[in-house]
Design a protein around this motif. Structure first.
Motif, PDB file in Angstrom:
ATOM      1  N   PHE A   1     -13.257   1.489   1.112  1.00  0.00           N
ATOM      2  CA  PHE A   1     -12.861   0.206   0.543  1.00  0.00           C
ATOM      3  C   PHE A   1     -13.555  -0.063  -0.783  1.00  0.00           C
ATOM      4  O   PHE A   1     -14.674   0.373  -1.011  1.00  0.00           O
ATOM      5  CB  PHE A   1     -13.206  -0.927   1.519  1.00  0.00           C
ATOM      6  N   THR A   2     -12.873  -0.822  -1.614  1.00  0.00           N
ATOM      7  CA  THR A   2     -13.459  -1.223  -2.885  1.00  0.00           C
ATOM      8  C   THR A   2     -14.570  -2.245  -2.634  1.00  0.00           C
ATOM      9  O   THR A   2     -14.387  -3.190  -1.860  1.00  0.00           O
ATOM     10  CB  THR A   2     -12.377  -1.849  -3.786  1.00  0.00           C
ATOM     11  N   GLY A   3     -15.687  -2.049  -3.303  1.00  0.00           N
ATOM     12  CA  GLY A   3     -16.767  -3.031  -3.269  1.00  0.00           C
ATOM     13  C   GLY A   3     -17.440  -3.114  -1.921  1.00  0.00           C
ATOM     14  O   GLY A   3     -17.629  -2.118  -1.238  1.00  0.00           O
ATOM     15  N   ALA A   4     -17.784  -4.328  -1.557  1.00  0.00           N
ATOM     16  CA  ALA A   4     -18.571  -4.528  -0.342  1.00  0.00           C
ATOM     17  C   ALA A   4     -17.698  -4.855   0.856  1.00  0.00           C
ATOM     18  O   ALA A   4     -18.149  -5.460   1.819  1.00  0.00           O
ATOM     19  CB  ALA A   4     -19.599  -5.637  -0.579  1.00  0.00           C
ATOM     20  N   GLY A   5     -16.437  -4.454   0.785  1.00  0.00           N
ATOM     21  CA  GLY A   5     -15.500  -4.767   1.865  1.00  0.00           C
ATOM     22  C   GLY A   5     -15.982  -4.293   3.225  1.00  0.00           C
ATOM     23  O   GLY A   5     -15.857  -5.002   4.225  1.00  0.00           O
ATOM     24  N   GLU A   6     -16.543  -3.102   3.262  1.00  0.00           N
ATOM     25  CA  GLU A   6     -17.025  -2.576   4.548  1.00  0.00           C
ATOM     26  C   GLU A   6     -18.110  -3.471   5.141  1.00  0.00           C
ATOM     27  O   GLU A   6     -18.131  -3.751   6.330  1.00  0.00           O
ATOM     28  CB  GLU A   6     -17.581  -1.149   4.386  1.00  0.00           C
TER      29      GLU A   6
ATOM     30  N   ALA B   1      -6.977   3.003   6.502  1.00  0.00           N
ATOM     31  CA  ALA B   1      -6.569   2.792   5.121  1.00  0.00           C
ATOM     32  C   ALA B   1      -7.722   3.224   4.229  1.00  0.00           C
ATOM     33  O   ALA B   1      -8.828   3.484   4.716  1.00  0.00           O
ATOM     34  CB  ALA B   1      -6.287   1.308   4.884  1.00  0.00           C
ATOM     35  N   ALA B   2      -7.436   3.311   2.943  1.00  0.00           N
ATOM     36  CA  ALA B   2      -8.476   3.536   1.931  1.00  0.00           C
ATOM     37  C   ALA B   2      -9.262   4.828   2.145  1.00  0.00           C
ATOM     38  O   ALA B   2     -10.408   4.930   1.719  1.00  0.00           O
ATOM     39  CB  ALA B   2      -9.431   2.334   1.865  1.00  0.00           C
TER      40      ALA B   2
ATOM     41  N   ALA C   1       0.830  -1.191   0.000  1.00  0.00           N
ATOM     42  CA  ALA C   1       0.000   0.000   0.000  1.00  0.00           C
ATOM     43  C   ALA C   1       0.868   1.245   0.000  1.00  0.00           C
ATOM     44  O   ALA C   1       1.882   1.309   0.687  1.00  0.00           O
ATOM     45  CB  ALA C   1      -0.888   0.017   1.240  1.00  0.00           C
ATOM     46  N   TYR C   2       0.463   2.200  -0.780  1.00  0.00           N
ATOM     47  CA  TYR C   2       1.011   3.552  -0.693  1.00  0.00           C
ATOM     48  C   TYR C   2      -0.072   4.482  -1.198  1.00  0.00           C
ATOM     49  O   TYR C   2      -0.560   4.327  -2.325  1.00  0.00           O
ATOM     50  CB  TYR C   2       2.298   3.695  -1.514  1.00  0.00           C
ATOM     51  N   ARG C   3      -0.423   5.431  -0.354  1.00  0.00           N
ATOM     52  CA  ARG C   3      -1.339   6.526  -0.677  1.00  0.00           C
ATOM     53  C   ARG C   3      -1.760   6.543  -2.155  1.00  0.00           C
ATOM     54  O   ARG C   3      -0.974   6.852  -3.028  1.00  0.00           O
ATOM     55  CB  ARG C   3      -0.632   7.831  -0.336  1.00  0.00           C
ATOM     56  N   GLY C   4      -3.013   6.184  -2.384  1.00  0.00           N
ATOM     57  CA  GLY C   4      -3.518   6.136  -3.758  1.00  0.00           C
ATOM     58  C   GLY C   4      -3.788   4.713  -4.214  1.00  0.00           C
ATOM     59  O   GLY C   4      -4.673   4.465  -5.009  1.00  0.00           O
ATOM     60  N   PHE C   5      -2.977   3.755  -3.692  1.00  0.00           N
ATOM     61  CA  PHE C   5      -3.298   2.336  -3.733  1.00  0.00           C
ATOM     62  C   PHE C   5      -3.632   1.829  -5.124  1.00  0.00           C
ATOM     63  O   PHE C   5      -4.712   1.280  -5.363  1.00  0.00           O
ATOM     64  CB  PHE C   5      -4.496   2.120  -2.788  1.00  0.00           C
TER      65      PHE C   5
END
Lengths: 158, 287, 715
Positions: free
Chosen positions: C430-435, C502-503, C332-336
């Protein structure tokens, strides 16, 4: 090579014995618990370990203990007791200029060295004064701005 | 271990740790083979706390500055900051000093240390080479004054004997009026030179009196070739223009950059670009 | 401006300012055990034999045989081992550690370890990679038809290098078994990630593991997953140390060489244009994953979702691969993942416009997505796309149009200038339904008898200010003084799992949970009584469900937006460039604190400028990272970009607290494309399709003898 020296540390006369080639940074942190002096690289490239030696900004990672006989060393722990610190403190607080904080003790002493030499600096002079102190968080604007604020607020102090 | 001292050197007057006089320092050097410590900014990067340092900051002879008709005389222990803040200092040296690293390094680092460390990337050494400065080395047995080109002989290699100290730098005052200094680093502060350039020029009545170029950070030592620049000395502007390609070709042949992080090809090109632009600008202004 | 935006003194200001903030390296180094790693000098080799030197009393070794749980670091797929067992897969891969009371001695003993290796072929370049850890495809529409009907088809390749987080405080941890509980203190972003990884490696039940975040000196993604590895290693060591604390504080070189960085990338774009509109894109994205998968799948997902940029592209085919090489695992780095693809798409659009004889900005404007349009994954832009207004603000601040016109005229002086612009978004959270499916965040508020309220979350303040913004939110809702809000660094024995830091999710997701918790606490407030309120995540109901198999649906609940202009000057003798000015405008919704928000934006922009130019990290022919110090890996100093201006545009997001949305990563993402656009104008060339742009390449472009990029320099 061992040596015995006497120097002033944050205002107190201090005796110290040990290897003359030991880094001031290590002694301040490990033996005097002055952990406000941060270690970022150990080779003079980041400024996090900056202290004032006889009023002059130095990287404590590049100072050998033997060099200190008769010198005055001021770290953030000593400097924070001063009126000048209070002015800088307010200025940085008001601009939320402190993010991760790791560069800050060194940055603050760089600011002190700058203002002592140049009490009403321009933005360019401030930035030059901080140019050996890396900050990865802020982009430097808030820190430089706060030092300019302090130079005005602290009229007469520097 | 170089040093096997029985007694602990005290940090007190007359001691061997940080002598107050040159004589005392030279006596220590003669006996102990200690490592002279000026600003510490190069030495202390290494992690070896047991090295037998001889601290030089208390020696008044190393802190002086004077000038006579011929030379600026700089104590080897002058820090870059002192040089920058002293109005009497030659502008070329001030400009080079002010681009070194950052304030904390400039506060500790000394001009003598910058030379004695013999890095081909040393910015103040570049200026001293370009100006054909001399260095004064002193030992308990006597002293000698030699051209800096005879002092700096390789990467981290000088002709200093272990019992000698670099005490003074003599920078000739002639030819300093018109110069250019260019440091090419990766950023505007805290930069190690990738290429550095210093050039001096003088002309009178349309005739070139002096031309001296020096290049840093390309080879093991700073590059200075008086015979190349000599091609143009004594020549008129028109003659120099006609010879300038030959002169540049000679520099092209003379500079052989060593491999480094930044390619040799690039560093060579920058050297030639800076040389050509310097000459061009001076010939134009002499017209 | 919303009332909440008014800045306050940061909660952590005083301690950091005065040097009394305790980072993990500040714990006394005496009376603890030190540790030194035994690391592979080979990019790929079989371990034949490990021979430890005779260890003095009090010293011991730690390797895979000491692992009491699984030899696997929990990240996503858990393929990264805690210690190498039979094979090493990158230079720096850890075989073991020497632990003992004296730091110097442990280092000497570790260096004295004799490991015999059988060297194996190493793949260092993604062009040579044989294994795609992940190979994703998605698309929509009919690209084949769009290409066959196109007026023009354009095709280009893009490349980005490593970026090192270069946080000022290196990674570090201390692990110790106290009262039967393994406590790990460290510099880290995600306490519960570390918790789960430590549990897996040690085999200890979760209640016997406690993770404490200490004051963290910057993270930027670099302390998202790597601390899970370090904690697993130190946790194993601490179990062997029988109650003594085991300390590991990295030096700068160890940190730069062996911890995760931004994925180097190569992207191929093929774009169809009909009647001035982009009708289709075919995009092939390749990221260098390094030796293990770690966070690569999620970085890649974000990268490919962002790959068509801020444009409405009806027909789309995207392929993304994370390729295995024998290099340090990237993370991970800012912007991911998004900075890499935004770099490509924004320059692609610039170049298409130039080929069509159009102004790049006009071409981009004509293709912009707007509210209601489909996203790349066939979700919706549910909220306004404020780019048009933001563009106007940046144009005015930068005097872009005049400069762009002036620098377009032939330049023949020794100093040349150029100006460039780019547009971008950052999917918030988070991308998608991660949360909903993975994180299931929980927060708590605890009120004491005196009426002070403590915030309990797992989110860490690494400088970005969540201690302050969280406190402001809770104080605001409760109507009590900000000073009466207590917030400590997270300790998993006390805080619920509110998810990782993150994210760009902390403020938007966790801040909103805190706001709701505070509202409930206020409703239930009993004067003088201790109370506790918990709040659980609920998924926004307007979202088109996201399917990760097909990459369809709403990948993000909303987007933050950015517009950036960069003006450059070039010295034609040396190839050196300088940033003459940087002007940006950002929409992160309502500002939870104006000064904090602006500070985040400024810092992110500067990292983006560094990424474009001076931040060069390369590996040599053996796979070793050469730029492992601050003198070799240059980051911007205070004098490098004196003119750096940001403006904030507020487009409120109803799902975030008071309208706030993701912020932290956004400012970096699109800066490189603006930088290179400026460089192309100044140098009068097109096709500088890579970052970082070096001075030597610049000279080549100027002389027309463009040798292209040294193939060894970026992998």
């Amino acid at each position: 090579m061992r040596c015995e020296i006497e120097f002033t540390l944050n205002g107190a006369t201090t005796q110290w014995a040990g290897e003359a080639g030991r880094k001031l940074l290590d002694v301040l942190r490990d033996e005097f618990a002055l952990v406000g002096v941060k270690c970022g690289c150990r080779e003079g490239e980041c400024g996090a370990c900056s202290v004032l030696m006889d009023g002059v900004l130095v990287n404590s990672c590049l100072v050998a203990m033997g060099r200190l006989q008769g010198c005055e060393v001021l770290t953030i722990e000593g400097y924070r007791l001063t009126e000048r610190f209070k002015v800088l403190d307010r200025a940085l607080a008001n601009r939320s200029a402190v993010q991760c904080g790791y560069c800050i003790p060194g940055m603050v002493l760089a600011a002190e060295a700058l203002l002592a030499a140049c009490p009403r600096p321009s933005d360019a002079e401030v930035r030059r004064g901080l140019s050996g102190n890396l900050c990865r968080c802020t982009g430097y604007n808030a820190i430089a701005g706060a030092i300019l604020d302090a130079s005005k607020e602290g009229e007469g102090l520097w | 271990m170089v040093n096997s001292m029985v007694q602990t050197p005290k940090g007190k007057e007359g001691d061997t740790l940080a002598p107050k006089t040159l004589e005392a320092a030279l006596a220590s050097l003669a006996q102990e083979g200690a490592i002279p410590y000026a600003g510490g900014t190069d030495l202390m990067v290494a992690e070896d706390e047991r090295r037998p340092f001889l601290f030089l900051h208390n020696i008044a002879e190393l802190q002086g500055f004077s000038e006579d008709d011929e030379y600026y005389r700089l104590g080897a222990g002058l820090t870059y900051t002192r040089i920058m803040n002293d109005k009497r200092m030659p502008a070329l040296l001030v400009e080079a000093a002010s681009q070194i690293a950052a304030p904390a390094i400039r506060n500790a680092g000394t001009i003598g240390g910058n030379i004695a460390n013999a890095s081909p990337k040393a910015d103040s050494a570049l200026v001293l080479v370009a100006t054909d400065s001399l260095v004064r080395l002193v030992s308990a047995a006597g002293e000698r004054v030699i051209p800096i080109g005879q002092f700096l002989v390789g990467r981290q290699k000088t002709t200093r004997r272990p019992d000698e100290l670099l005490v003074e730098i003599l920078m000739p005052k002639r030819w300093l009026a018109d110069y250019r200094f260019t440091k090419v680093g990766g950023r505007k502060a805290l930069a190690i030179s990738r290429v550095s350039f210093a050039g001096l020029f003088a002309a009178e009545s349309g005739v070139i009196q002096h031309l001296a170029l020096a290049f840093g950070a390309v080879e093991d030592t700073i590059v200075r070739r008086p015979q190349i620049d000599g091609l143009l000395i004594g020549k008129s502007v028109e003659e120099a223009r006609a010879l300038s390609e030959e002169w540049l070709a000679a520099w092209d042949a003379a500079i052989t950059p060593l491999r480094g992080r930044v390619s040799a090809r690039y560093r060579k090109q920058v050297c030639l670009n800076l040389a050509a632009a310097f000459l061009k600008s001076r010939l134009e202004s002499t017209d | 401006m919303h009332k909440i935006s008014t800045s306050v003194i940061k909660k952590d200001h005083a301690a950091k300012m005065g040097g009394s903030a305790y980072y993990v390296g500040d714990y006394p180094s005496k009376g603890v055990l030190h540790s030194s790693f035994i690391r592979s000098p080979h990019a790929h080799a079989r371990i034949r034999k490990v021979h430890y030197p005779a260890l003095p009393p009090g010293y011991f070794s730690v390797d895979y045989r000491d692992i009491t749980g699984e030899n696997s670091v929990h990240v996503v797929l858990d393929d990264l081992p805690v210690f190498a067992q039979e094979e090493v897969f990158y230079i720096g891969d850890a075989i073991g550690m020497i632990v003992g009371p004296d730091a110097e001695t442990t280092a000497e003993l570790a260096a004295a370890c004799e490991v015999s290796y059988e060297e194996l072929p190493a793949i260092l370049d993604i062009n040579d990679a044989e294994t795609a850890f992940f190979d994703y495809h998605y698309g929509r529409g009919d690209t084949e038809r769009a290409f066959s009907e196109a007026d023009h088809v354009f095709e280009e390749d893009f490349e980005t290098g490593y970026q090192e987080q270069a946080y000022l405080e290196p990674q570090g941890m201390i692990a110790q078994v106290e009262n039967d509980v393994l406590t790990v203190r460290g510099s880290l972003q995600c306490p519960y990630y570390v918790h789960r990884a430590t549990a897996k490696a040690t085999g200890l039940p979760t209640e016997r593991i406690r993770i404490v975040q200490e004051v963290t000196g910057g993270g930027f993604g670099g302390k998202e997953a790597y601390p899970s590895l370090l904690a697993a290693q130190l946790g194993v060591a601490a179990l062997k140390a029988k109650g003594q604390a085991v300390r590991c504080i990295f030096g700068r070189r160890e940190d730069m060489e062996f911890t995760s960085k931004r994925h180097p990338s190569r992207c191929h774009y093929r774009v169809a244009v009909k009647e001035g509109r982009v009708t289709a894109m075919e995009i092939d994205v390749r990221f260098n994953s390094g030796a293990f998968t770690t966070l690569s799948p999620v970085v890649l997902q974000r990268g490919i979702i962002a790959s068509p940029g801020v444009y409405n592209v009806e027909n789309l085919q995207v392929r993304g691969r994370a390729l295995r090489t024998h290099t340090v695992p990237n993370g991970a780095y800012r912007g991911f993942g998004a900075p890499q693809t935004f770099f490509a798409v924004e320059l692609m659009m610039d170049h298409i416009a130039a080929s069509l004889g159009q102004d790049p900005l006009e071409f981009k404007r004509a293709n912009l997505a707007k509210q209601g349009d489909a996203t790349s994954t066939s979700g919706r832009y549910h909220f306004p796309v404020p780019l048009p207004e933001m563009i106007e603000r940046v144009l005015a601040a930068s005097d872009y149009a005049n400069k762009r016109a002036a620098y377009a005229a032939p330049q023949d002086s020794l100093y040349r200038k150029g100006i460039g612009l780019s547009l971008w978004f950052h999917g918030a959270g988070f991308t998608g339904a991660g949360e909903r499916d993975l994180i299931k965040a929980v927060v708590a508020l605890e009120k004491n008898a005196a009426g002070q309220v403590e915030i309990l979350t797992a989110n860490t303040d690494m400088g970005q200010g969540v201690k302050t913004t969280f406190s402001k939110i809770v104080a605001h809702e409760l109507g009590i003084p900000y000073e009466d809000i207590i917030i400590h660094n997270p300790d998993t024995s006390r805080v619920p799992d509110s998810g990782p830091t993150a994210a760009s999710r902390s403020l938007m997701v966790v801040g909103e949970l805190l706001r709701r918790a505070a509202i409930r606490l206020k409703e239930e407030w009993c004067e003088g009584q201790p109370q506790r309120i918990e709040e659980h995540y609920t998924h926004p109901d307007y979202l088109v469900p996201f399917n990760l198999e097909t990459f369809s649906g709403d990948a993000y609940p909303t987007f933050a937006w950015g517009v950036g202009v960069v003006e450059l000057g070039f010295d034609t003798l040396t190839g050196a460039n300088e940033v003459l000015g940087s002007w940006s405008c950002f929409d992160i919704g309502t500002l939870a604190d104006e000064a904090i928000a602006v500070g985040q934006m400024e810092g992110g922009v500067l990292q983006g400028l560094g990424y474009s130019s001076m931040e060069q990290m390369a590996i040599d022919g053996r796979g070793r990272i050469r730029n492992n110090s601050y003198s070799d890996y240059l980051i911007p100093t205070s004098v490098d970009v004196p003119q750096l201006e940001v403006q904030m545009h507020v487009c409120e997001y109803p799902g975030g607290p008071y309208g706030a949305k993701g912020a932290g990563e956004l400012p970096l993402v699109g800066i490189p494309a603006a930088f290179i656009a400026a460089a192309e104008q100044a140098l009068g060339v097109r096709g500088i399709n890579h970052i970082p742009l070096t001075a030597e390449e610049t000279l080549d472009y100027l002389s027309g003898s463009q040798h292209g990029k040294d193939k060894e320099s970026v992998r």
